[in-house]
Motif scaffolding. Structure first.
Motif, PDB file in Angstrom:
ATOM      1  N   UNK A  21     -77.686 -17.250 145.932  1.00 13.76           N
ATOM      2  CA  UNK A  21     -78.580 -17.794 144.898  1.00 13.76           C
ATOM      3  C   UNK A  21     -80.072 -17.669 145.216  1.00 13.76           C
ATOM      4  N   UNK A  22     -80.437 -17.181 146.406  1.00 12.11           N
ATOM      5  CA  UNK A  22     -81.853 -16.919 146.666  1.00 12.11           C
ATOM      6  C   UNK A  22     -82.341 -15.882 145.661  1.00 12.11           C
ATOM      7  N   UNK A  23     -83.634 -15.908 145.388  1.00  9.89           N
ATOM      8  CA  UNK A  23     -84.203 -15.026 144.365  1.00  9.89           C
ATOM      9  C   UNK A  23     -85.280 -14.115 144.944  1.00  9.89           C
ATOM     10  N   UNK A  24     -85.318 -12.902 144.415  1.00 11.69           N
ATOM     11  CA  UNK A  24     -86.403 -11.969 144.681  1.00 11.69           C
ATOM     12  C   UNK A  24     -86.821 -11.397 143.330  1.00 11.69           C
ATOM     13  N   UNK A  25     -88.104 -11.149 143.165  1.00 12.40           N
ATOM     14  CA  UNK A  25     -88.649 -10.672 141.896  1.00 12.40           C
ATOM     15  C   UNK A  25     -89.168  -9.252 142.079  1.00 12.40           C
ATOM     16  N   UNK A  26     -88.879  -8.412 141.102  1.00 17.32           N
ATOM     17  CA  UNK A  26     -89.515  -7.107 141.007  1.00 17.32           C
ATOM     18  C   UNK A  26     -90.420  -7.187 139.794  1.00 17.32           C
ATOM     19  N   UNK A  27     -91.707  -6.890 139.994  1.00 13.69           N
ATOM     20  CA  UNK A  27     -92.696  -7.147 138.959  1.00 13.69           C
ATOM     21  C   UNK A  27     -93.512  -5.914 138.610  1.00 13.69           C
ATOM     22  N   UNK A  28     -94.046  -5.933 137.404  1.00 12.49           N
ATOM     23  CA  UNK A  28     -95.023  -4.916 137.018  1.00 12.49           C
ATOM     24  C   UNK A  28     -96.349  -5.238 137.696  1.00 12.49           C
ATOM     25  N   UNK A  53     -87.224   2.639 139.419  1.00 16.20           N
ATOM     26  CA  UNK A  53     -86.928   3.247 140.720  1.00 16.20           C
ATOM     27  C   UNK A  53     -86.857   2.166 141.795  1.00 16.20           C
ATOM     28  N   UNK A  54     -87.784   1.229 141.747  1.00 18.47           N
ATOM     29  CA  UNK A  54     -87.784   0.132 142.710  1.00 18.47           C
ATOM     30  C   UNK A  54     -86.529  -0.711 142.546  1.00 18.47           C
ATOM     31  N   UNK A  55     -86.174  -1.044 141.311  1.00 15.94           N
ATOM     32  CA  UNK A  55     -84.958  -1.813 141.045  1.00 15.94           C
ATOM     33  C   UNK A  55     -83.732  -1.090 141.589  1.00 15.94           C
ATOM     34  N   UNK A  56     -83.622   0.194 141.328  1.00 24.31           N
ATOM     35  CA  UNK A  56     -82.453   0.950 141.774  1.00 24.31           C
ATOM     36  C   UNK A  56     -82.318   0.940 143.293  1.00 24.31           C
ATOM     37  N   UNK A  57     -83.426   1.080 144.008  1.00 23.09           N
ATOM     38  CA  UNK A  57     -83.371   1.070 145.474  1.00 23.09           C
ATOM     39  C   UNK A  57     -82.944  -0.314 145.980  1.00 23.09           C
ATOM     40  N   UNK A  58     -83.475  -1.358 145.391  1.00 23.28           N
ATOM     41  CA  UNK A  58     -83.109  -2.722 145.798  1.00 23.28           C
ATOM     42  C   UNK A  58     -81.627  -2.979 145.516  1.00 23.28           C
ATOM     43  N   UNK A  59     -81.146  -2.517 144.369  1.00 26.42           N
ATOM     44  CA  UNK A  59     -79.747  -2.752 144.001  1.00 26.42           C
ATOM     45  C   UNK A  59     -78.759  -2.052 144.927  1.00 26.42           C
ATOM     46  N   UNK A  60     -79.200  -1.031 145.622  1.00 21.40           N
ATOM     47  CA  UNK A  60     -78.334  -0.373 146.602  1.00 21.40           C
ATOM     48  C   UNK A  60     -78.117  -1.249 147.829  1.00 21.40           C
ATOM     49  N   UNK A  61     -78.963  -2.261 148.002  1.00 24.43           N
ATOM     50  CA  UNK A  61     -78.970  -3.030 149.240  1.00 24.43           C
ATOM     51  C   UNK A  61     -78.500  -4.481 149.112  1.00 24.43           C
ATOM     52  N   UNK A 109     -88.137 -15.794 147.081  1.00 20.59           N
ATOM     53  CA  UNK A 109     -88.421 -15.478 148.477  1.00 20.59           C
ATOM     54  C   UNK A 109     -89.583 -14.503 148.572  1.00 20.59           C
ATOM     55  N   UNK A 110     -89.708 -13.620 147.569  1.00 22.35           N
ATOM     56  CA  UNK A 110     -90.801 -12.647 147.542  1.00 22.35           C
ATOM     57  C   UNK A 110     -90.906 -12.061 146.144  1.00 22.35           C
ATOM     58  N   UNK A 111     -92.104 -11.533 145.858  1.00 20.16           N
ATOM     59  CA  UNK A 111     -92.331 -10.755 144.644  1.00 20.16           C
ATOM     60  C   UNK A 111     -92.754  -9.363 145.085  1.00 20.16           C
ATOM     61  N   UNK A 123     -88.336  -8.791 136.649  1.00 20.35           N
ATOM     62  CA  UNK A 123     -86.951  -9.237 136.753  1.00 20.35           C
ATOM     63  C   UNK A 123     -86.798 -10.134 137.963  1.00 20.35           C
ATOM     64  N   UNK A 124     -86.015 -11.186 137.780  1.00 16.86           N
ATOM     65  CA  UNK A 124     -85.647 -12.055 138.901  1.00 16.86           C
ATOM     66  C   UNK A 124     -84.211 -11.723 139.251  1.00 16.86           C
ATOM     67  N   UNK A 125     -83.984 -11.331 140.490  1.00 18.59           N
ATOM     68  CA  UNK A 125     -82.639 -11.041 140.969  1.00 18.59           C
ATOM     69  C   UNK A 125     -82.140 -12.246 141.775  1.00 18.59           C
ATOM     70  N   UNK A 126     -81.010 -12.788 141.364  1.00 18.08           N
ATOM     71  CA  UNK A 126     -80.390 -13.928 142.039  1.00 18.08           C
ATOM     72  C   UNK A 126     -79.270 -13.384 142.922  1.00 18.08           C
ATOM     73  N   UNK A 127     -79.371 -13.615 144.212  1.00 17.51           N
ATOM     74  CA  UNK A 127     -78.419 -13.029 145.165  1.00 17.51           C
ATOM     75  C   UNK A 127     -77.024 -13.596 145.004  1.00 17.51           C
TER      76      UNK A 127
END
Length: 131
Positions: A21-28, A53-61, A109-111, A123-127
């Motif tokens: 449930x920790x969150x990380x944000x990918x932002x413009x 592209x940033x979202x796709x790389x994060x989603x791989x991890x 946790x980070x933007x 986008x806010x990604x909830x782990x």
């Protein structure tokens, strides 16, 4: 040197410390980032690196349990909204007002700031968990 995966040490560190449930944000490049939240600035110039592209790389991890987007993306950036929907099951999508999304970033946790320069590309990604 790492053989593969995310090379950015700040992103790799944040992702490795995330729990359920920790969150990380990918932002413009325009999203205001609260002073108390870790800022990982990747923006090189307008459009680089891109949000997707940033979202796709994060989603791989990481495992993502749900995502939060601004309602405004539906009308103001429908192409990006569709691209995000392609990457997630519909039940994982949660929409809030842009103002509510900005408030939610205070708990992240980070933007990660990209060079994206299209409206509401945040986008806010909830782990989730791997088990």
């Amino acid at each position: 040197m790492k053989k593969r995966g995310i090379l950015n040490s700040e992103i790799a560190t944040v992702l490795s410390k995330m729990g359920h449930t920790d969150m990380i944000v990918i932002a413009d490049c325009g999203l205001p980032i609260p002073d108390e939240v870790k800022r990982i600035d990747l923006a090189l110039e307008q459009g680089l690196p891109s949000f997707l592209k940033t979202l796709d790389v994060i989603l791989e991890d990481i495992v993502v349990e749900k995502v939060t987007l601004a309602h405004e993306i539906k009308d103001q950036n429908p192409t990006l909204d569709l691209e995000v929907k392609k990457r997630f099951d519909q039940q994982k999508l949660n929409y809030l007002s842009h103002e509510e999304l900005k408030e939610l970033t205070k708990r992240a946790k980070a933007v990660i700031r990209t060079g994206e320069a299209t409206p509401y590309a945040n986008i806010v990604l909830h782990a989730g968990v791997i088990f």
